[in-house]
Design a protein around this motif. Structure first.
Motif, PDB file in Angstrom:
ATOM      1  N   GLY A   1       0.835  -1.186   0.000  1.00 52.48           N
ATOM      2  CA  GLY A   1       0.000   0.000   0.000  1.00 52.48           C
ATOM      3  C   GLY A   1       0.871   1.238   0.000  1.00 52.48           C
ATOM      4  N   THR A   2       0.356   2.301   0.563  1.00 51.99           N
ATOM      5  CA  THR A   2       1.077   3.567   0.635  1.00 51.99           C
ATOM      6  C   THR A   2       1.149   4.028   2.085  1.00 51.99           C
ATOM      7  N   PRO A   3       2.124   4.855   2.428  1.00 54.33           N
ATOM      8  CA  PRO A   3       2.209   5.353   3.799  1.00 54.33           C
ATOM      9  C   PRO A   3       0.953   6.124   4.182  1.00 54.33           C
ATOM     10  N   PRO A   4       0.526   6.050   5.436  1.00 56.54           N
ATOM     11  CA  PRO A   4      -0.676   6.759   5.878  1.00 56.54           C
ATOM     12  C   PRO A   4      -0.611   8.240   5.547  1.00 56.54           C
ATOM     13  N   GLY A   5      -1.719   8.764   5.048  1.00 52.41           N
ATOM     14  CA  GLY A   5      -1.812  10.186   4.753  1.00 52.41           C
ATOM     15  C   GLY A   5      -1.326  10.583   3.378  1.00 52.41           C
ATOM     16  N   LYS A   6      -0.687   9.666   2.654  1.00 49.40           N
ATOM     17  CA  LYS A   6      -0.200   9.983   1.306  1.00 49.40           C
ATOM     18  C   LYS A   6      -1.351   9.907   0.314  1.00 49.40           C
ATOM     19  N   ASP A   7      -1.575  10.984  -0.426  1.00 47.93           N
ATOM     20  CA  ASP A   7      -2.562  10.917  -1.492  1.00 47.93           C
ATOM     21  C   ASP A   7      -1.866  10.515  -2.788  1.00 47.93           C
ATOM     22  N   LEU A   8      -2.643  10.402  -3.867  1.00 44.33           N
ATOM     23  CA  LEU A   8      -2.090   9.920  -5.126  1.00 44.33           C
ATOM     24  C   LEU A   8      -0.969  10.822  -5.646  1.00 44.33           C
ATOM     25  N   ALA A   9      -1.166  12.126  -5.596  1.00 48.49           N
ATOM     26  CA  ALA A   9      -0.152  13.055  -6.103  1.00 48.49           C
ATOM     27  C   ALA A   9       1.166  12.900  -5.352  1.00 48.49           C
ATOM     28  N   ALA A  10       1.105  12.769  -4.028  1.00 47.27           N
ATOM     29  CA  ALA A  10       2.319  12.632  -3.226  1.00 47.27           C
ATOM     30  C   ALA A  10       3.009  11.295  -3.497  1.00 47.27           C
ATOM     31  N   ALA A  11       2.222  10.229  -3.616  1.00 42.82           N
ATOM     32  CA  ALA A  11       2.806   8.922  -3.887  1.00 42.82           C
ATOM     33  C   ALA A  11       3.518   8.913  -5.234  1.00 42.82           C
ATOM     34  N   VAL A  12       2.903   9.508  -6.243  1.00 36.49           N
ATOM     35  CA  VAL A  12       3.500   9.544  -7.577  1.00 36.49           C
ATOM     36  C   VAL A  12       4.826  10.301  -7.554  1.00 36.49           C
ATOM     37  N   ASP A  13       4.878  11.412  -6.855  1.00 36.15           N
ATOM     38  CA  ASP A  13       6.134  12.156  -6.751  1.00 36.15           C
ATOM     39  C   ASP A  13       7.200  11.347  -6.013  1.00 36.15           C
ATOM     40  N   ASP A  14       6.785  10.574  -5.007  1.00 40.62           N
ATOM     41  CA  ASP A  14       7.736   9.700  -4.320  1.00 40.62           C
ATOM     42  C   ASP A  14       8.327   8.670  -5.278  1.00 40.62           C
ATOM     43  N   TRP A  15       7.486   8.035  -6.074  1.00 44.40           N
ATOM     44  CA  TRP A  15       7.971   7.017  -7.014  1.00 44.40           C
ATOM     45  C   TRP A  15       8.921   7.628  -8.034  1.00 44.40           C
ATOM     46  N   ALA A  16       8.642   8.859  -8.429  1.00 46.32           N
ATOM     47  CA  ALA A  16       9.522   9.535  -9.393  1.00 46.32           C
ATOM     48  C   ALA A  16      10.892   9.821  -8.795  1.00 46.32           C
ATOM     49  N   SER A  17      10.987   9.867  -7.479  1.00 43.59           N
ATOM     50  CA  SER A  17      12.269  10.153  -6.821  1.00 43.59           C
ATOM     51  C   SER A  17      13.101   8.887  -6.605  1.00 43.59           C
ATOM     52  N   MET A  18      12.559   7.724  -6.910  1.00 40.00           N
ATOM     53  CA  MET A  18      13.256   6.459  -6.713  1.00 40.00           C
ATOM     54  C   MET A  18      13.766   5.927  -8.059  1.00 40.00           C
ATOM     55  N   PRO A  19      14.827   5.112  -8.029  1.00 37.46           N
ATOM     56  CA  PRO A  19      15.441   4.691  -9.294  1.00 37.46           C
ATOM     57  C   PRO A  19      14.573   3.730 -10.092  1.00 37.46           C
ATOM     58  N   LEU A  20      14.764   3.762 -11.408  1.00 35.71           N
ATOM     59  CA  LEU A  20      14.129   2.809 -12.303  1.00 35.71           C
ATOM     60  C   LEU A  20      14.929   1.510 -12.333  1.00 35.71           C
TER      61      LEU A  20
END
Length: 418
Positions: A171-190
């Motif tokens: 899942g996603t960390p508590p309180g993270k909405d879709l926009a925040a989760a997407v930005d988190d994934w963009a900050s992690m390596p491919l």
């Protein structure tokens, strides 16, 4: 527990023989599936089989809640998890048809955090060695899972560990909405350069965010207005409702010692709170067999429904052709890990798995069949050659526990005799 070999479409009962099915052979399906419940491996199941737009077979067996002794009924609500993905893909392509983007557009044009992606090369999760990606993630890479993203629950690579370290596993960390989760994934390596390999991932969740950005609406609002409302899918939602207390099936996992279905409220109850924060276009919806059957019928009809059209038939044809690099199948270009389909003889389009070679697939099927499933062992497929749609619902996590999907193929196709 109920089982019926005939079903009603509106007020008209359809004889399976008129749709090319041998009724006695159809009974083999229920006879086989009942064993999963009778020996305790599944809590219960519901199956709908339609051909030429008419329901040939609808059956239910077992419990939606074993502990409360509640049967599966026609209005039982199921967590469909990754069967959310095709709905998000359809939403994306509806916007494509309006000229909102091109499939070759870089995702960073609409979600800037994807502008400078890095690819993992070596090292551990704490000190990974990275390099700049050779090219940008394009929208089509999100649709066919070649973007280089991942899921934390894969547990096969350092990239997966990095996702887990940031709170992204099941899942996603508590309180993270879709926009925040997407930005988190963009900050992690491919895992790899976009467009070069296939890896089942959060890519469809990113698509959900793209739908929000391009439409100016929340993903739930877009789904309600543009898909669920027109199709009459009144029970399909991200959000918990009071009525779900009576209709929502409990979620089960296999007991590691006995293999019997064991209730897991830690996962099952997450639906009641997750939709408030995270609108997961990759796995957040609940639905019913009737509702998802309407979605499948729209797909079978090439994007059309009784009141109009969601997609053009050429668009849907394009979505359901293999789009993997070099027209390879998943065995050749996919990273070997969990997914909702086998790899041999199966490609991937823009939101669906696509059967390329039934012989290599090793299962009775047709070339061009498109499909997907959900983590709780739900599944659907559409076979354009046979003009067939199948929806199967149950609630056992994970879907890799039993080979129900391939078994359903052999049982359903053996009943076709026209």
């Amino acid at each position: 527990m109920t089982s019926t070999s005939q079903a009603t479409t509106g007020s008209q009962t359809t004889d399976p023989l008129d749709l090319g099915f041998d009724p006695e052979r159809l009974e083999r399906i229920d006879t086989f599936l009942r064993t999963y419940v009778d020996d305790g491996r599944l809590p219960g199941w519901q199956l709908q089989l339609a051909r030429h737009g008419e329901v040939a077979h609808r059956s239910s067996y077992g419990k939606r809640d074993i502990e409360a002794d509640l049967p599966i009924e026609d209005d039982t609500v199921f967590r469909i998890y990754s069967m959310t993905k095709p709905i998000t893909s359809v939403a994306t392509m509806m916007l494509y048809e309006e000229g909102a983007f091109e499939l070759t557009d870089p995702v960073s044009r609409y979600i800037p955090s994807f502008a400078d992606m890095q690819v993992y090369e070596a090292g551990n999760a704490l000190k990974p060695k990275l390099r700049p990606a050779a090219n940008q993630i394009e929208v089509r890479h999100l649709l066919n899972h070649t973007a280089g993203l991942t899921y934390g629950f894969h547990h096969i690579h350092v990239q997966d560990e990095i996702y887990r370290s940031r709170g992204y596993e099941w899942g996603t960390p508590p309180g993270k909405d879709l926009a925040a989760a997407v930005d988190d994934w963009a900050s992690m390596p491919l895992r790899f350069d976009p467009g070069t390999q296939w890896n089942y991932s959060v890519a469809t969740d990113v698509l959900g965010r793209l739908v929000e950005v391009l439409s100016g609406k929340g993903l739930d609002e877009f789904f309600d207005e543009r898909i669920f409302g027109p199709l009459g899918m009144s029970d399909t939602t991200f959000h918990y409702r009071d009525e779900h207390d009576d209709r929502l099936a409990a979620l089960y996992i296999p007991d590691p010692r006995t293999g019997k279905a064991t209730r897991n409220d830690a996962f099952g109850e997450a639906f009641k709170t997750r939709g408030a924060d995270m609108l997961s276009g990759g796995g957040g919806l609940v639905s019913t067999t009737d509702d998802y059957g309407k979605f499948c019928e729209m797909l079978r009809r090439g994007g059309e429904y009784d009141g109009g059209r969601l997609l053009g038939n050429r668009t849907l044809d394009f979505m359901t052709m293999n789009s993997l690099p070099g027209d390879q199948d998943l065995e050749e270009v996919g990273i070997r890990l969990f997914s909702e389909t086998r790899y041999d003889g199966v490609g991937f389009g823009l939101g669906f798995s696509v059967v390329m070679d039934p012989a290599a697939y090793g299962t009775l099927s047709s070339p061009g069949e498109f499909a997907w499933g959900g983590a709780a062992s739900t599944a659907f497929w559409i076979d354009p050659l046979e003009d067939l749609t199948v929806v199967f619902m149950t609630q056992l996590l994970p879907s890799s526990t039993f080979p129900i999907r391939t078994q359903l193929h052999q049982l359903i196709y053996q009943a076709l005799v026209d």
